[in-house]
Design a protein around this motif. Structure first.
Motif, PDB file in Angstrom:
ATOM      1  N   ASN A   1       0.801  -1.214   0.000  1.00 24.29           N
ATOM      2  CA  ASN A   1       0.000   0.000   0.000  1.00 24.29           C
ATOM      3  C   ASN A   1       0.841   1.275   0.000  1.00 24.29           C
ATOM      4  N   ILE A   2       1.881   1.337   0.859  1.00 26.83           N
ATOM      5  CA  ILE A   2       2.657   2.565   1.001  1.00 26.83           C
ATOM      6  C   ILE A   2       3.531   2.836  -0.212  1.00 26.83           C
ATOM      7  N   SER A   3       3.869   1.810  -0.996  1.00 28.38           N
ATOM      8  CA  SER A   3       4.794   1.993  -2.122  1.00 28.38           C
ATOM      9  C   SER A   3       4.229   2.958  -3.155  1.00 28.38           C
ATOM     10  N   LYS A   4       2.919   3.032  -3.264  1.00 30.52           N
ATOM     11  CA  LYS A   4       2.309   3.910  -4.266  1.00 30.52           C
ATOM     12  C   LYS A   4       2.712   5.360  -4.051  1.00 30.52           C
ATOM     13  N   GLN A   5       2.807   5.778  -2.787  1.00 27.53           N
ATOM     14  CA  GLN A   5       3.165   7.163  -2.509  1.00 27.53           C
ATOM     15  C   GLN A   5       4.613   7.450  -2.899  1.00 27.53           C
TER      16      GLN A   5
END
Length: 371
Positions: free
Chosen positions: A26-30
């Protein structure tokens, strides 16, 4: 407790630093959204236990999809961006350092200081860098608040108060189970944003006291493919702490997954000549407001310092520039270790109902000029 401060040039001391991302959840998108605006960094490879998911991200980014071991050994990777779950942070960091790579990871640095200490020691021995989120404190919000404090706009700081709360991440996150396991909970999940900001403002925390608890409320995933799944809860979900900083400032911190609604101020700093309503440190550029002894109404401060239009990855970019220049980087392993030590001490204080002396210290990171 003392740890070696990481710092050598290590591989590829000139930008752009070639980044291998481990973990594309999830956090990789940012991070991926921000990379095009960070010329000091170039993504070259991704890896994930879910190889199909890694392949999709690699195709979208035009980079290699590798196994974790392959990525760690790759000559096209200078720094490993560690976006795994907290339980894997120390293991992946240790393996990256052993492979001769710098490492930058999501918070927390590790599950415990006992896990984290060998990571920093290995980096120091190898002349490599360790960096850690949160880098939100490098944006204009927290840096503007710091600039106002450093300029004496509220006089001498006396106290700070944090009150962050939510009902629980299971209401929005598609796979929230790790938030209720060791390494999660409101303390280790949200604490780093506020504690890193407090150390940035006032320096190291020297002792803590506090109380922690958890309710019996059932936690059920509300969205995504896991909707309806009941989550085991193995961490405290409501944390209250009092922190004493080395410069005499006293901070009170409440972090909770137990609050359905609140009107408590999120983050305030109070001094002898005024008060700050501090920007949300979970974001990069929210406004900071000031009230003074002469005018006790809050007014928004102009942006005074920090990276404009920043996003996740700015701390890694700062580390890349520091490697090239030989200067200390701001989102450092040393700072993340101290914050982890403070959180561990808060948990101990809550469990044992006692005051805990914090063993570690961290240098206050350099301020970020406006730009």
């Amino acid at each position: 407790m003392s740890v070696g401060v990481e710092g050598g040039a290590g591989p590829r001391a000139t930008a752009p630093l070639r980044v291998g991302m481990v973990g594309v959840g999830n956090i990789s998108k940012q991070y991926l959204e921000q990379f095009p605006s960070l010329p000091d960094l170039r993504l070259t490879a991704v890896a994930d236990l879910d190889t199909a998911r890694a392949a999709v991200v690699a195709d979208e980014q035009g980079v290699q999809a590798l196994g974790v071991d392959e990525l760690l050994a790759s000559p096209d990777v200078d720094v490993v961006l560690n976006l795994t779950i907290p339980a894997a942070h120390a293991d992946v960091a240790t393996r990256a350092l052993a492979a001769g790579k710098h490492v930058y990871g999501e918070k927390p640095l590790a599950l415990t200081t006992a896990e984290a200490e060998p990571v920093l020691a290995a980096a120091h021995a190898a002349g490599l860098r360790v960096g850690s989120a949160p880098d939100t404190v490098l944006g204009t919000g927290i840096q503007t608040a710091r600039a106002a404090i450093d300029a004496g706009r509220i006089g001498t700081p006396v106290a700070a108060a944090v009150s962050w709360s939510a009902p629980g991440h299971e209401l929005w996150h598609p796979a929230p189970g790790f938030y209720y396991q060791p390494g999660g909970g409101p303390l280790l999940d949200m604490g780093p944003y506020y504690l890193t900001s407090l150390v940035t403002f006032f320096g190291s925390v020297v002792r803590v006291s506090g109380s922690t608890t958890r309710s019996t409320r059932q936690r059920t995933v509300a969205t995504g493919p896991n909707a309806g799944q009941v989550l085991p809860v193995d961490v405290d979900t409501h944390v209250v702490a009092v922190l004493e900083h080395e410069d005499g400032v006293v901070s009170t911190v409440t972090l909770s997954f137990e609050v359905w609604a609140t009107e408590s101020p999120l983050f305030e700093v109070h001094g002898t000549a005024g008060s700050l309503s501090v920007a949300d440190p979970n974001r990069f550029s929210d406004p900071t407001r000031i009230a003074t002894a002469q005018d006790r109404t809050f007014h928004e401060l102009p942006v005074l310092a920090g990276h404009r239009d920043a996003g996740r990855g700015v701390g890694l970019a700062d580390m890349a520039r520091a490697i090239a220049s030989g200067e200390p980087h701001r989102a450092s392993g040393e700072l993340a270790f101290h914050v982890l030590d403070v959180m561990e001490s808060i948990a101990t204080a809550g469990r044992e109902r006692t005051v805990v002396e914090v063993a570690s210290r961290a240098s206050r990171p350099a301020a970020v000029p406006l730009g």
